[in-house]
Design an enzyme around this catalytic site. Sequence first.
Site, PDB file in Angstrom:
ATOM      1  N   ALA A 215       0.819  -1.230   0.141  1.00 28.23           N
ATOM      2  CA  ALA A 215      -0.128   0.053   0.078  1.00 28.23           C
ATOM      3  C   ALA A 215       0.666   1.292  -0.003  1.00 28.23           C
ATOM      4  O   ALA A 215       0.185   2.389  -0.294  1.00 28.23           O
ATOM      5  CB  ALA A 215      -1.138   0.041   1.224  1.00 28.23           C
ATOM      6  N   ALA A 216       2.091   1.392   0.392  1.00 25.76           N
ATOM      7  CA  ALA A 216       2.810   2.322   0.660  1.00 25.76           C
ATOM      8  C   ALA A 216       3.022   3.191  -0.809  1.00 25.76           C
ATOM      9  O   ALA A 216       3.247   2.379  -1.833  1.00 25.76           O
ATOM     10  CB  ALA A 216       4.109   2.368   1.274  1.00 25.76           C
ATOM     11  N   PRO A 217       3.121   4.661  -0.856  1.00 28.77           N
ATOM     12  CA  PRO A 217       2.955   5.403   0.235  1.00 28.77           C
ATOM     13  C   PRO A 217       1.501   5.788   0.731  1.00 28.77           C
ATOM     14  O   PRO A 217       1.302   6.780   1.645  1.00 28.77           O
ATOM     15  CB  PRO A 217       3.430   6.871  -0.314  1.00 28.77           C
ATOM     16  CG  PRO A 217       3.149   6.576  -1.986  1.00 28.77           C
ATOM     17  CD  PRO A 217       3.212   5.321  -2.349  1.00 28.77           C
ATOM     18  N   GLY A 218       0.766   5.199  -0.170  1.00 29.65           N
ATOM     19  CA  GLY A 218      -0.870   5.500   0.400  1.00 29.65           C
ATOM     20  C   GLY A 218      -2.018   6.236  -0.622  1.00 29.65           C
ATOM     21  O   GLY A 218      -2.992   6.227  -0.117  1.00 29.65           O
ATOM     22  N   GLY A 219      -1.555   6.269  -1.908  1.00 29.34           N
ATOM     23  CA  GLY A 219      -2.496   6.655  -2.964  1.00 29.34           C
ATOM     24  C   GLY A 219      -3.714   5.862  -3.053  1.00 29.34           C
ATOM     25  O   GLY A 219      -4.817   6.445  -2.962  1.00 29.34           O
ATOM     26  N   LYS A 220      -3.451   4.689  -3.096  1.00 35.12           N
ATOM     27  CA  LYS A 220      -4.823   3.893  -3.229  1.00 35.12           C
ATOM     28  C   LYS A 220      -5.439   3.429  -2.248  1.00 35.12           C
ATOM     29  O   LYS A 220      -6.593   3.152  -2.353  1.00 35.12           O
ATOM     30  CB  LYS A 220      -4.335   2.483  -4.262  1.00 35.12           C
ATOM     31  CG  LYS A 220      -3.713   2.862  -5.530  1.00 35.12           C
ATOM     32  CD  LYS A 220      -3.049   1.569  -6.144  1.00 35.12           C
ATOM     33  CE  LYS A 220      -2.468   1.847  -7.711  1.00 35.12           C
ATOM     34  NZ  LYS A 220      -1.328   2.701  -7.842  1.00 35.12           N
TER      35      LYS A 220
ATOM     36  N   CYS B 127       2.975  -0.623 -12.286  1.00 32.32           N
ATOM     37  CA  CYS B 127       3.429   0.465 -13.181  1.00 32.32           C
ATOM     38  C   CYS B 127       4.495   0.215 -14.250  1.00 32.32           C
ATOM     39  O   CYS B 127       5.646   0.762 -14.025  1.00 32.32           O
ATOM     40  CB  CYS B 127       3.662   1.454 -12.316  1.00 32.32           C
ATOM     41  SG  CYS B 127       4.973   1.487 -11.249  1.00 32.32           S
TER      42      CYS B 127
ATOM     43  N   ASP C 230      -1.132  -3.883  -5.644  1.00 31.34           N
ATOM     44  CA  ASP C 230      -0.389  -3.125  -6.508  1.00 31.34           C
ATOM     45  C   ASP C 230       1.064  -3.447  -6.405  1.00 31.34           C
ATOM     46  O   ASP C 230       1.721  -2.875  -5.331  1.00 31.34           O
ATOM     47  CB  ASP C 230      -0.607  -1.689  -6.160  1.00 31.34           C
ATOM     48  CG  ASP C 230      -0.032  -0.659  -7.022  1.00 31.34           C
ATOM     49  OD1 ASP C 230      -0.199  -0.887  -8.313  1.00 31.34           O
ATOM     50  OD2 ASP C 230       0.666   0.208  -6.663  1.00 31.34           O
TER      51      ASP C 230
END
Length: 509
Positions: A110-115, A231, A178
């Site tokens: 999960a880092a940095p936290g956008g999603k 990505c 992700d």
Amino acid sequence: MIPVDFKERMKSYLGEKEFEDFFSSFDNDERYHSLRVNTLKCDKEDLKSKLSYIKTEVSWEEKGFYYDDAQPGKHPYHEAGLYYIQEPSAMAPVHFLEPKPGEKILDLCAAPGGKTTQIASYMNGEGILVTNEINRDRAKILSLNVERLGIKNALVLNEDSAHLSEVFEGYFEKILVDAPCSGEGMFRKNDNAGDEWSLDNVRTCAVRQKEILANAAKMLLPGGRLVYSTCTFSADENEETIFEFLFANPDFHTVKVEKTGGIENGRIEFISDELYEKYSLIDAVRAEKCREEVLNSLRLWPHKLKGEGHFLCVLERDGELTRENANSYVPGGRNIAARPECTKVFEAFVKDNLSFDKKTFEIKRGKIFCNLEGGRSLNGLMYMFGDQIYLCPEDMPSVNGLKVMRGGLHLGTIKKDRFEPSHALALFLTADDVCLCKDYPSDGSEIKSYLNGQTMKITDDTPDSTYSQVKKDSKGWALITTDGYSIGWAKAAGGMLKNHYPKGLRINY
């Protein structure tokens, strides 16, 4: 610098003509900058009216907007958690995850936290969001972003996927993976992104991704949805990873979804003949079925849309998802409620400092029911983590045996017979939720002084905004807001506001 091996591989993927279009996008100076409005704290139309530079919506995210010639990271609204600066293509995976209030959702890498913060905005504080990062330093950043955006229902962990798959087997309704990848989609955005790239690293990433995806699959309920994303452009990490996963997990299938904004389907021709033949020798019919299912995966190409390179695939597990099986158990049991002497200290703080519905307010056996005047609620279970008191959903999994960075909403610290509210609580609350509030305009010098940690003088002769109630003779905890949006605490006494903005977050303008 773009690696030669990368260029040769992409040319073999795309062919001469499309490769020229693809690679020309790397020389294009135009970059797409975007942010996503945090609807937990503000209305997107209201924010659009206040920030003139956000206008065009990101096609695949209704809360996402492109911006030009601006520095939103330096605006006080950023510290107030009104938005998250996020690359537009990176918003696509959560769009296709389709998170909803009340669900149990995992963001595994999960880092940095956008999603994570994007998922939380769709959950609207209802349900349980477990968000995890294996790297401890990055997990700290993840935790800070969860705090900044005022999220109350997140359990932030610092675990590896194998351990999580043991604890949370068959628990989640939706999972986002992700996956850590070779980062080829960031070559345009970051000039140094290609320095550590190699074909060997691509293969190493693919091995790790397969392991993470296999562990994630164990945690998904029948009928649940899993979105895998990267990505990167590499088929090893994308189409081939999905192909092998489907072959190894016959109870999973891909989902055909409606595309928008130039998003295309994945390409089965990217799956190597060697890999396909390997699995065809085991089961030719199944291999062909899995290869065809890969067509449902999605590609975001930088030469075809307004964003960087991204890949994602929507997977679902066979079976029917019902509320009964979704609520069947709580991993590790429920957390142990805070002792009465701790909850009484917090109760005193609530009664002295917050505006709430006194008719329905109740604290009993660690459970609190508190409807705030601003429309939010402090409902759930209060539990202790050392001298820190947290609020979590009643059925949030136990924090015992887990590396926890944040276990729900951090309410504050119990200091003997008094309670000191946390920065997280300030960012969760609104101006209508508190008895004392002091508002400073976002374009004024006062809010910069506050964010710098300075003590503020209370002056009655200065016209206050609609949101301010602090006067010279005020005493107690005051919520500091900017244009009405909460940003931190101060303690009012003696005509002054003692600054309680966290030292580690203070800004020198």
